[in-house]
Design a protein around this motif. Structure first.
Motif, mmCIF file in Angstrom:
data_model
loop_
_atom_site.group_PDB
_atom_site.id
_atom_site.type_symbol
_atom_site.label_atom_id
_atom_site.label_comp_id
_atom_site.label_asym_id
_atom_site.label_seq_id
_atom_site.Cartn_x
_atom_site.Cartn_y
_atom_site.Cartn_z
ATOM 1 N N GLU A 130 -11.515 -1.620 5.069
ATOM 2 C CA GLU A 130 -11.366 -2.199 3.445
ATOM 3 C C GLU A 130 -11.634 -0.994 2.008
ATOM 4 O OE1 GLU A 130 -13.752 -5.638 3.206
ATOM 5 O OE2 GLU A 130 -13.416 -5.231 1.327
ATOM 6 N N ARG A 131 -12.099 0.051 2.718
ATOM 7 C CA ARG A 131 -12.677 1.042 2.019
ATOM 8 C C ARG A 131 -11.326 2.091 1.487
ATOM 9 N NH1 ARG A 131 -18.527 2.644 1.781
ATOM 10 N NH2 ARG A 131 -17.433 4.166 0.553
ATOM 11 N N ALA A 132 -10.859 2.000 2.498
ATOM 12 C CA ALA A 132 -10.047 3.296 2.843
ATOM 13 C C ALA A 132 -9.049 2.735 1.891
ATOM 14 C CB ALA A 132 -9.363 3.604 4.395
ATOM 15 N N GLU A 133 -8.254 1.147 2.010
ATOM 16 C CA GLU A 133 -7.252 0.492 1.328
ATOM 17 C C GLU A 133 -7.434 0.175 -0.361
ATOM 18 O OE1 GLU A 133 -5.556 -1.521 5.426
ATOM 19 O OE2 GLU A 133 -6.152 -3.285 3.695
ATOM 20 N N GLN A 134 -8.771 -0.021 -0.106
ATOM 21 C CA GLN A 134 -9.047 0.530 -1.342
ATOM 22 C C GLN A 134 -8.365 1.397 -2.690
ATOM 23 O OE1 GLN A 134 -13.349 -1.125 -2.290
ATOM 24 N NE2 GLN A 134 -12.360 -3.191 -2.127
ATOM 25 N N ALA A 135 -9.598 2.688 -1.371
ATOM 26 C CA ALA A 135 -9.306 4.052 -2.115
ATOM 27 C C ALA A 135 -7.473 4.067 -1.871
ATOM 28 C CB ALA A 135 -9.495 4.714 -1.164
ATOM 29 N N LEU A 136 -5.819 4.253 -1.561
ATOM 30 C CA LEU A 136 -4.944 3.830 -1.498
ATOM 31 C C LEU A 136 -4.112 3.634 -2.626
ATOM 32 C CD1 LEU A 136 -3.883 4.188 2.385
ATOM 33 C CD2 LEU A 136 -3.881 6.421 0.556
ATOM 34 N N VAL A 137 -5.206 2.211 -2.865
ATOM 35 C CA VAL A 137 -4.628 1.452 -3.713
ATOM 36 C C VAL A 137 -4.919 2.546 -4.927
ATOM 37 C CG1 VAL A 137 -5.175 -0.886 -5.446
ATOM 38 C CG2 VAL A 137 -4.816 -1.024 -2.874
ATOM 39 N N ARG A 138 -5.989 2.728 -5.709
ATOM 40 C CA ARG A 138 -6.086 3.471 -7.044
ATOM 41 C C ARG A 138 -4.935 4.364 -6.971
ATOM 42 N NH1 ARG A 138 -12.512 4.853 -6.312
ATOM 43 N NH2 ARG A 138 -12.444 6.392 -7.911
ATOM 44 N N VAL A 139 -5.327 5.305 -5.806
ATOM 45 C CA VAL A 139 -3.478 6.228 -5.841
ATOM 46 C C VAL A 139 -2.791 6.257 -6.325
ATOM 47 C CG1 VAL A 139 -5.689 8.045 -5.543
ATOM 48 C CG2 VAL A 139 -4.048 7.182 -3.881
ATOM 49 N N GLY A 140 -2.902 4.646 -6.106
ATOM 50 C CA GLY A 140 -0.820 4.069 -5.944
ATOM 51 C C GLY A 140 -0.058 3.978 -4.874
#
Ligand code: ATP
Ligand code: MG
Length: 239
Positions: A130-140
């Motif tokens: 979940e956190r990895a996906e959130q981080a990827l969302v944050r960087v577009g």
């Protein structure tokens, strides 16, 4: 106990920091006794020509390498007093690294690259994804979770590397030429991410040899031949 007014204490402090590399009988003094203090929340660029000692400074700040003389205090602690286990814990919890060559594992999809620091940090599996996906969302890169590095552009790979650096919510980001391999659009994307991290209170040390990139930071430290030439606020730098 005397209150050391913690808000005034630098998070990073090099005092008379020297680094001599030895290869066989040959010695090279890459850092010639530098003093540098960086406070929490600062955005500092380290500028200088090739071979001036920038990566050496970064490796010391990131506890990846040690000084041969002088002192490095991180969060008030003398790094020399720490053992490898403590150092690994600091690297994992406090520092996010971004390297020029991305350092991604080519066989793993983006999200698995991003979750790596969390594995070392002992975060449970479900939370990691979940956190990895959130981080990827944050960087577009919300639509690139499953792509391997080879299926991504250079700028996208660098953004995966930035996502990996910030997934553990480190207090400090150390970036060595994070835009060195990128075109101007991807460079702006990555720099915008750093601006955002800085605005959220992260301490950022950005190494670059491009003045245009360095000028995104509030403060610029100029190194040459293992010495600090100038240390000045961006607004005081002559155009
Ligand atoms: N492991 C090593 N052994 C011997 N000399 C080294 C070693 N690592 C770096 N050096 C030397 O120390 C000096 C500083 O290297 P460093 O990598 O810090 O430079 P830099 O400013 O990051 O350069 P660049 O912009 O090219 O990345 C260079 O002259 C380099 O050759
Ligand atoms: Mg370098």
């Amino acid at each position: 106990m005397v209150d050391p007014t913690p808000t005034d204490a630098p998070v990073i402090e090099l005092r008379g920091a020297g680094k001599t590399y030895r290869s066989g009988s040959i010695e090279f003094e890459a850092l010639k006794g530098i003093d540098l203090a960086i406070h929490e929340g600062e955005y500092v660029a380290i500028m200088g020509p090739s071979g001036s000692g920038k990566s050496t400074i970064m490796n010391v700040l990131g506890c990846l390498d040690t000084l041969t003389r002088g002192e490095y205090r991180l969060g008030g602690t003398d790094v020399n007093d720490l053992d490898e286990v403590d150092l690994a814990a600091i690297r994992n919890r406090q520092i996010g690294f971004v390297f020029q060559g991305f350092n991604l594992l080519s066989s793993l999809p983006a999200w698995r690259n991003v979750e790596l620091p969390l594995i070392y940090g002992g975060v449970p599996r479900n939370e990691r994804k979940e956190r990895a996906e959130q981080a990827l969302v944050r960087v577009g890169l919300g639509d690139r979770f499953e792509n391997r590095p080879g299926e991504l552009s250079g700028g996208q790979q660098q953004r995966v590397a930035v996502a990996r650096a910030l997934v553990g919510e480190p207090t400090m980001i150390l970036a060595d030429e994070p835009t060195g391999n990128l075109d101007s659009v991807s460079t702006q994307d990555v720099l915008a991410l750093f601006d955002e991290l800085h605005a959220r209170g992260r301490t950022i040390v950005l190494i670059t040899h491009e003045l245009e990139v360095a000028r995104r930071a509030a403060r610029i430290v100029w190194v040459r031949d293992g010495e600090i030439l100038r240390d000045e606020l961006n607004e005081d730098v002559a155009a």
